[in-house]
Design a protein around this motif. Structure first.
Motif, PDB file in Angstrom:
ATOM      1  N   VAL A  38       0.830  -1.209   0.000  1.00 56.22           N
ATOM      2  CA  VAL A  38       0.000   0.000   0.000  1.00 56.22           C
ATOM      3  C   VAL A  38       0.860   1.251   0.000  1.00 56.22           C
ATOM      4  O   VAL A  38       0.485   2.283  -0.570  1.00 56.22           O
ATOM      5  N   ILE A  39       2.055   1.154   0.608  1.00 57.39           N
ATOM      6  CA  ILE A  39       2.967   2.298   0.603  1.00 57.39           C
ATOM      7  C   ILE A  39       3.361   2.656  -0.823  1.00 57.39           C
ATOM      8  O   ILE A  39       3.423   3.835  -1.198  1.00 57.39           O
ATOM      9  N   GLY A  40       3.615   1.634  -1.650  1.00 58.35           N
ATOM     10  CA  GLY A  40       4.033   1.880  -3.019  1.00 58.35           C
ATOM     11  C   GLY A  40       2.923   2.358  -3.930  1.00 58.35           C
ATOM     12  O   GLY A  40       3.180   3.054  -4.920  1.00 58.35           O
ATOM     13  N   ILE A  41       1.668   1.971  -3.631  1.00 53.14           N
ATOM     14  CA  ILE A  41       0.542   2.357  -4.502  1.00 53.14           C
ATOM     15  C   ILE A  41      -0.401   3.326  -3.783  1.00 53.14           C
ATOM     16  O   ILE A  41      -1.572   3.448  -4.133  1.00 53.14           O
ATOM     17  N   LEU A  42       0.149   4.003  -2.779  1.00 56.15           N
ATOM     18  CA  LEU A  42      -0.665   4.882  -1.937  1.00 56.15           C
ATOM     19  C   LEU A  42      -1.467   5.913  -2.742  1.00 56.15           C
ATOM     20  O   LEU A  42      -2.682   6.039  -2.538  1.00 56.15           O
ATOM     21  N   PRO A  43      -0.854   6.649  -3.667  1.00 55.16           N
ATOM     22  CA  PRO A  43      -1.658   7.632  -4.423  1.00 55.16           C
ATOM     23  C   PRO A  43      -2.773   6.991  -5.249  1.00 55.16           C
ATOM     24  O   PRO A  43      -3.874   7.547  -5.353  1.00 55.16           O
ATOM     25  N   ASP A  44      -2.518   5.791  -5.821  1.00 56.97           N
ATOM     26  CA  ASP A  44      -3.529   5.124  -6.638  1.00 56.97           C
ATOM     27  C   ASP A  44      -4.710   4.657  -5.792  1.00 56.97           C
ATOM     28  O   ASP A  44      -5.875   4.779  -6.210  1.00 56.97           O
TER      29      ASP A  44
ATOM     30  N   GLY B 296       2.563   0.597  13.170  1.00 52.71           N
ATOM     31  CA  GLY B 296       1.302   1.320  13.336  1.00 52.71           C
ATOM     32  C   GLY B 296       1.497   2.668  14.004  1.00 52.71           C
ATOM     33  O   GLY B 296       0.898   3.669  13.587  1.00 52.71           O
ATOM     34  N   LEU B 297       2.353   2.702  15.031  1.00 54.18           N
ATOM     35  CA  LEU B 297       2.615   3.957  15.735  1.00 54.18           C
ATOM     36  C   LEU B 297       3.227   4.989  14.801  1.00 54.18           C
ATOM     37  O   LEU B 297       2.760   6.136  14.718  1.00 54.18           O
ATOM     38  N   GLY B 298       4.262   4.584  14.073  1.00 54.59           N
ATOM     39  CA  GLY B 298       4.925   5.531  13.187  1.00 54.59           C
ATOM     40  C   GLY B 298       4.034   6.002  12.057  1.00 54.59           C
ATOM     41  O   GLY B 298       4.012   7.194  11.726  1.00 54.59           O
ATOM     42  N   THR B 299       3.274   5.072  11.457  1.00 57.20           N
ATOM     43  CA  THR B 299       2.391   5.445  10.354  1.00 57.20           C
ATOM     44  C   THR B 299       1.292   6.395  10.829  1.00 57.20           C
ATOM     45  O   THR B 299       0.987   7.392  10.171  1.00 57.20           O
TER      46      THR B 299
ATOM     47  N   ALA C 204      -3.519  -0.022  10.080  1.00 56.91           N
ATOM     48  CA  ALA C 204      -4.488  -1.054  10.462  1.00 56.91           C
ATOM     49  C   ALA C 204      -3.876  -2.446  10.340  1.00 56.91           C
ATOM     50  O   ALA C 204      -4.086  -3.315  11.202  1.00 56.91           O
ATOM     51  N   PHE C 205      -3.126  -2.661   9.273  1.00 58.02           N
ATOM     52  CA  PHE C 205      -2.444  -3.945   9.092  1.00 58.02           C
ATOM     53  C   PHE C 205      -1.510  -4.207  10.271  1.00 58.02           C
ATOM     54  O   PHE C 205      -1.509  -5.301  10.861  1.00 58.02           O
ATOM     55  N   SER C 206      -0.718  -3.205  10.620  1.00 60.19           N
ATOM     56  CA  SER C 206       0.297  -3.388  11.640  1.00 60.19           C
ATOM     57  C   SER C 206      -0.305  -3.596  13.026  1.00 60.19           C
ATOM     58  O   SER C 206       0.167  -4.430  13.803  1.00 60.19           O
ATOM     59  N   ILE C 207      -1.351  -2.851  13.339  1.00 60.80           N
ATOM     60  CA  ILE C 207      -1.989  -3.011  14.643  1.00 60.80           C
ATOM     61  C   ILE C 207      -2.635  -4.385  14.750  1.00 60.80           C
ATOM     62  O   ILE C 207      -2.534  -5.069  15.783  1.00 60.80           O
ATOM     63  N   THR C 208      -3.294  -4.827  13.682  1.00 59.67           N
ATOM     64  CA  THR C 208      -3.891  -6.163  13.677  1.00 59.67           C
ATOM     65  C   THR C 208      -2.816  -7.227  13.820  1.00 59.67           C
ATOM     66  O   THR C 208      -2.973  -8.197  14.577  1.00 59.67           O
ATOM     67  N   PHE C 209      -1.719  -7.076  13.115  1.00 60.24           N
ATOM     68  CA  PHE C 209      -0.602  -8.015  13.215  1.00 60.24           C
ATOM     69  C   PHE C 209      -0.123  -8.087  14.664  1.00 60.24           C
ATOM     70  O   PHE C 209       0.118  -9.171  15.196  1.00 60.24           O
TER      71      PHE C 209
ATOM     72  N   TYR D  54     -13.753   1.775   0.919  1.00 61.02           N
ATOM     73  CA  TYR D  54     -12.644   1.803   1.875  1.00 61.02           C
ATOM     74  C   TYR D  54     -12.889   0.818   3.015  1.00 61.02           C
ATOM     75  O   TYR D  54     -11.960   0.142   3.477  1.00 61.02           O
ATOM     76  N   ALA D  55     -14.134   0.705   3.471  1.00 65.57           N
ATOM     77  CA  ALA D  55     -14.447  -0.183   4.593  1.00 65.57           C
ATOM     78  C   ALA D  55     -14.147  -1.638   4.251  1.00 65.57           C
ATOM     79  O   ALA D  55     -13.588  -2.386   5.076  1.00 65.57           O
ATOM     80  N   VAL D  56     -14.504  -2.074   3.044  1.00 68.52           N
ATOM     81  CA  VAL D  56     -14.244  -3.461   2.648  1.00 68.52           C
ATOM     82  C   VAL D  56     -12.739  -3.709   2.541  1.00 68.52           C
ATOM     83  O   VAL D  56     -12.225  -4.741   2.990  1.00 68.52           O
ATOM     84  N   LEU D  57     -12.012  -2.758   1.959  1.00 67.27           N
ATOM     85  CA  LEU D  57     -10.563  -2.903   1.860  1.00 67.27           C
ATOM     86  C   LEU D  57      -9.932  -2.930   3.249  1.00 67.27           C
ATOM     87  O   LEU D  57      -8.977  -3.683   3.490  1.00 67.27           O
ATOM     88  N   PHE D  58     -10.455  -2.154   4.151  1.00 71.44           N
ATOM     89  CA  PHE D  58      -9.969  -2.123   5.530  1.00 71.44           C
ATOM     90  C   PHE D  58     -10.122  -3.506   6.178  1.00 71.44           C
ATOM     91  O   PHE D  58      -9.207  -4.016   6.820  1.00 71.44           O
ATOM     92  N   VAL D  59     -11.297  -4.128   5.994  1.00 70.56           N
ATOM     93  CA  VAL D  59     -11.537  -5.467   6.542  1.00 70.56           C
ATOM     94  C   VAL D  59     -10.590  -6.483   5.912  1.00 70.56           C
ATOM     95  O   VAL D  59     -10.039  -7.357   6.593  1.00 70.56           O
ATOM     96  N   ALA D  60     -10.371  -6.378   4.607  1.00 65.61           N
ATOM     97  CA  ALA D  60      -9.458  -7.293   3.921  1.00 65.61           C
ATOM     98  C   ALA D  60      -8.045  -7.159   4.463  1.00 65.61           C
ATOM     99  O   ALA D  60      -7.328  -8.154   4.629  1.00 65.61           O
ATOM    100  N   ARG D  61      -7.635  -5.943   4.766  1.00 66.74           N
ATOM    101  CA  ARG D  61      -6.302  -5.729   5.326  1.00 66.74           C
ATOM    102  C   ARG D  61      -6.167  -6.377   6.698  1.00 66.74           C
ATOM    103  O   ARG D  61      -5.102  -6.891   7.054  1.00 66.74           O
TER     104      ARG D  61
END
Length: 387
Positions: A22-28, A337-340, A46-51, A91-98
């Motif tokens: 997501v970092i690499g395709i953030l603008p898209d 997650g903290l840094g992001t 969200a990915f990092s906190i869940t991890f 965005y909500a569905v992508l959030f759940v997928a992450r």
């Protein structure tokens, strides 16, 4: 070195790509879902906190499931989550997928790390952990740039389809190649003992703070490159490629340093060198040629910390090693997650140029935590027999 360790690194390569892509395709992603860059960046948080939350739970699962089976189940969940991300209409569905990707990634990374240390033995433990994290950093060399190219030609949703196909390949290879091994040890008492040890908690804090300082800038590296350094948008992928090459070297160098000079020295030297490298970034930003050198040094040192800290945890608290590794995977992603999150919040008030300096504050705190870990471990060295 047992070649099966490199196979385990392939699994962490796949999951590492999912975390960082997501970092690499953030603008898209932001434009495709009609959201802000800051909000899109929270998909990484969200990915990092869940991890971080899932890693300790995965360790409990490892006491009930055979490890190859657990790795296979994690890869299947990872596959399904990427297909959901590709089909997401909001965005909500992508959030759940992450969240699904992150939980599966936590289990896969935990199993891969535990298996690698068993296959390598004590003398090469640091390098084995380093190879596992080379898989993650390797995702920056191939995974993220490849994802950026796929996204540029076929759209950002195609990136998640490609990750799903990669998960299928890794699943089939692992099921055919990895040995059947036993379960992990019961961990509840291990967690309690680990968290009662100040040197071990301080070492976990090194991961949180240093990685947090790193991601304050790295999570927003794409816009930093274009807006601050002046890199043309079409050349951003080349900078990510250079970053990834340096990161792969860092993963192995961290393990080599821990094995060669000892984890107590390495855990202090690494965040100290990282702080210097991070603070050099703003001074190099005006000259792209100089910046890429400074960025690669920064990247290499950033990926050294995980094998260094995990080697310290295993050497200092061998009886709580599995709990320590599980918690460290959590600590690392708390740092992400903290840094992001802090970086995204800071951008609401401050310019991109401020991110390296803000990250430096967390990196300086990591140096302090490292000195505490080493000083207290010399006074309260845990003497239980090694794994």
């Amino acid at each position: 070195m047992d070649l099966r360790i490199f196979l385990l690194a392939l699994a962490t390569f796949a999951t590492g790509t999912a975390e960082n892509i997501v970092i690499g395709i953030l603008p898209d992603v932001a434009s495709g879902l009609d959201i802000s860059i800051g909000l899109a960046g929270q998909l990484t948080a969200a990915f990092s906190i869940t991890f971080a939350l899932a890693a300790p739970l995965a360790l409990f699962m490892a006491t009930r499931l055979e490890r190859r089976t657990m790795l296979g189940l994690a890869l299947l969940v990872f596959l399904a989550s990427n297909l959901l991300a590709a089909a997401s209409a909001s965005y909500a569905v992508l959030f759940v997928a992450r969240i699904g990707m992150a939980a599966a990634s936590a289990a896969a990374c935990l199993v891969a790390t535990m298996l690698a240390t068993e296959l390598a033995g004590p003398a090469m433990r640091g390098r084995a952990i380093g190879i596992i994290f080379m898989g993650i950093s390797g995702s920056m060399v191939l995974g993220v740039p490849a994802g950026m190219l796929i996204g540029g030609h076929f759209g950002w949703r195609a990136v998640f389809v490609a990750l799903a196909l990669l998960a299928v390949a890794v699943f089939l290879i692992c099921q055919r190649t990895l040995p059947t091994v036993g379960h992990g040890r019961p961990t509840a008492s291990g967690y309690r003992q680990h968290l009662r040890s100040l040197p071990l908690v301080a070492a976990q804090s090194v991961s949180i703070l240093m990685i947090g300082g790193h991601f304050m800038l790295f999570a927003y590296l794409a816009p930093y490159l274009t807006e601050v350094v002046g890199v043309a948008p079409g050349n951003v992928v080349l900078f990510f490629l250079a970053f990834g090459i340096a990161g792969v070297c860092g993963g192995y160098c961290g393990g080599w340093l821990a094995d060669g000079v000892g984890p107590r020295f390495a855990i202090v030297a690494t965040p100290l060198a990282y702080l210097v490298a991070l603070l050099a970034i703003p001074f190099a930003a005006e000259i792209p040629g100089l910046f890429i050198i400074a960025m690669m040094i920064w990247a290499m040192i950033s990926w050294m910390i995980s094998p260094v800290v995990q080697s310290f945890l295993i050497a200092t608290g061998p009886q709580t090693a599995e709990a320590g590794v599980g918690l460290n995977l959590s600590a690392m992603h708390v740092g992400v997650g903290l840094g992001t999150a802090l970086g995204g919040s800071a951008l609401a008030w401050l310019p991109l140029q401020s991110l390296p300096w803000l990250g430096g504050l967390l990196a300086a705190a990591a140096v302090t935590a490292a000195f505490v870990a080493v000083h207290r471990s010399a006074q309260t060295w845990i003497t239980q027999p090694d794994l």
